[in-house]
Design an enzyme around this catalytic site. Sequence first.
Site, short mmCIF file in Angstrom:
data_model
loop_
_atom_site.label_atom_id
_atom_site.label_comp_id
_atom_site.label_asym_id
_atom_site.label_seq_id
_atom_site.Cartn_x
_atom_site.Cartn_y
_atom_site.Cartn_z
N GLU A 242 0.75 -1.30 0.00
CA GLU A 242 0.02 0.04 0.14
C GLU A 242 0.82 1.21 -0.03
O GLU A 242 0.74 2.11 -0.69
CB GLU A 242 -0.99 0.00 1.11
CG GLU A 242 -1.72 1.36 1.23
CD GLU A 242 -3.04 1.05 2.25
OE1 GLU A 242 -3.52 0.32 2.33
OE2 GLU A 242 -3.01 1.76 3.26
N ARG A 268 5.03 33.31 -16.50
CA ARG A 268 4.28 34.34 -15.93
C ARG A 268 5.29 35.59 -15.66
O ARG A 268 6.40 35.43 -15.08
CB ARG A 268 4.01 34.05 -14.41
CG ARG A 268 3.29 34.93 -13.80
CD ARG A 268 1.96 35.34 -14.09
NE ARG A 268 1.29 36.21 -13.28
CZ ARG A 268 0.37 37.07 -13.59
NH1 ARG A 268 -0.32 36.88 -14.52
NH2 ARG A 268 -0.38 37.88 -12.31
N GLN A 279 14.68 34.59 -6.99
CA GLN A 279 15.27 33.60 -6.20
C GLN A 279 14.46 32.92 -5.30
O GLN A 279 14.24 31.88 -5.02
CB GLN A 279 16.60 34.09 -5.49
CG GLN A 279 17.80 32.87 -5.47
CD GLN A 279 18.85 33.32 -4.90
OE1 GLN A 279 18.89 34.06 -3.74
NE2 GLN A 279 20.18 32.93 -5.54
#
Length: 391
Positions: A242, A268, A279
């Site tokens: 799992e 953008r 940064q």
Amino acid sequence: MSTAATQPHSSSADLATVFAELNALHGADQSTDRFSPEKWEVVRRGGLTRLPFASRWGGLGEDLPGTMRVFEALGHGCRDGGLRFALCTHVVSAGVPLQRFGSPALQDRYLRSLCDGRTIGAHAISEPTGGSDALAMRTTAERHAGGYVLNGVKAFVTNGPIAGVLVVYARTSAQAGPFGITAFLVPSDIPGVHVGEPLPKMGLHGAPLSTLTLDHCEVPDTNVIGRPGSGYLVLDYVMTWEILCTFAATVGVMQHRLERCIEHARTRQQFGQPIGAFQAISNKIVDMKVAVDTARGWLYETARRVTADNDVTTHLAIAKLVASEADVASALAAVQIFGASGYIAATGLEADLRDAVAGTIYSGTSEIQRSKIARTLGLGERTRSRWSPAA
Ligand SMILES: Cc1cc2nc3c(=O)[nH]c(=O)nc-3n(C[C@H](O)[C@H](O)[C@H](O)COP(=O)(O)OP(=O)(O)OC[C@H]3O[C@@H](n4cnc5c(N)ncnc54)[C@H](O)[C@@H]3O)c2cc1C
């Protein structure tokens, strides 16, 4: 039996087609928390329910690392976190223990339909009074002629409302500690099985979760998975699968999110330059890159050790902790990098964040993983097993 309609896809090009179909359906119902039979049909047709099962049951015979690679591709290609979680639960909860520990007669009865996804699987371990301390379970299985009578209440059963079979862990001996637990295959349509309504939840929409009440539910001896008293070992095996499969999908999600953020940071523009030039943004993206690569490394190294029959107690706890917490951090960073668009449902990033939070709870919480790791360092409380914490 496998039919033409359910032949598995085998190449990555085929998988890409499956993911595109799933994403098209996902676009239409993103806001609902409803299990989608339409998407499940696509998953079945794509062969994704068949991954680790032997060909005699109609399976694809993938080993653990092979299954993880497909789940990672699913995380990267399919945007529906709830569906991924429901699928992973289905594969690992019932089919995996049945294939590894089930009697030939029990396998013959259930594995084909689990393998092709006609029957959906779930497992019931947690209880209202025993979550992290799973071995404190109160559900009992008492001997009676030719079988057992199960009584108790299970909590948070993923796929509970849609499951045809459940693997239920119950106490067969009050005295034997971990070896007093037995795993049973319980069809959901037999007398004494009561599945609750789907519980509204924060994320993972489409993967329904419910309680399960067992009220004088009779199952024959032949429905024991493994031997009476071996439920703890069955569960240990299942939890390994799992964690590794679920979080392999998480790595795919993180990789996809990283790629989106890089693209966004390059395109953008603010203050006359791409935001990736700042940064403060590029550092976030670097941290996402380090996190996904670290999580991937821990998960596949743990799988390699499982395959080589090495002990994985510490590796599994570290892999689960690293991957789940990295996912939350990376999802939060992505929302921040996208600004207000990241907060808007249509970008899918806020849903990603809500889905990610669950990963620090299911399969053993972050606190429990830390306590397991502390124990290997000779610190902290005694624990009962590698997935259960309490002393
Ligand atoms: C999305 C989702 C799907 C799930 N699916 C299933 C399923 O299919 N089947 C199933 O059986 N269960 C399922 N669960 C339940 C899951 O296994 C439990 O939620 C989990 O084991 C934690 O148990 P709990 O929620 O009862 O929290 P508790 O155990 O009550 O813990 C509460 C808090 O206390 C902390 N805590 C507890 N003990 C310790 C300790 N010793 N040291 C430090 N901190 C501790 C925990 O970390 C947590 O922060 C699911 C849960 C979620 C969220």
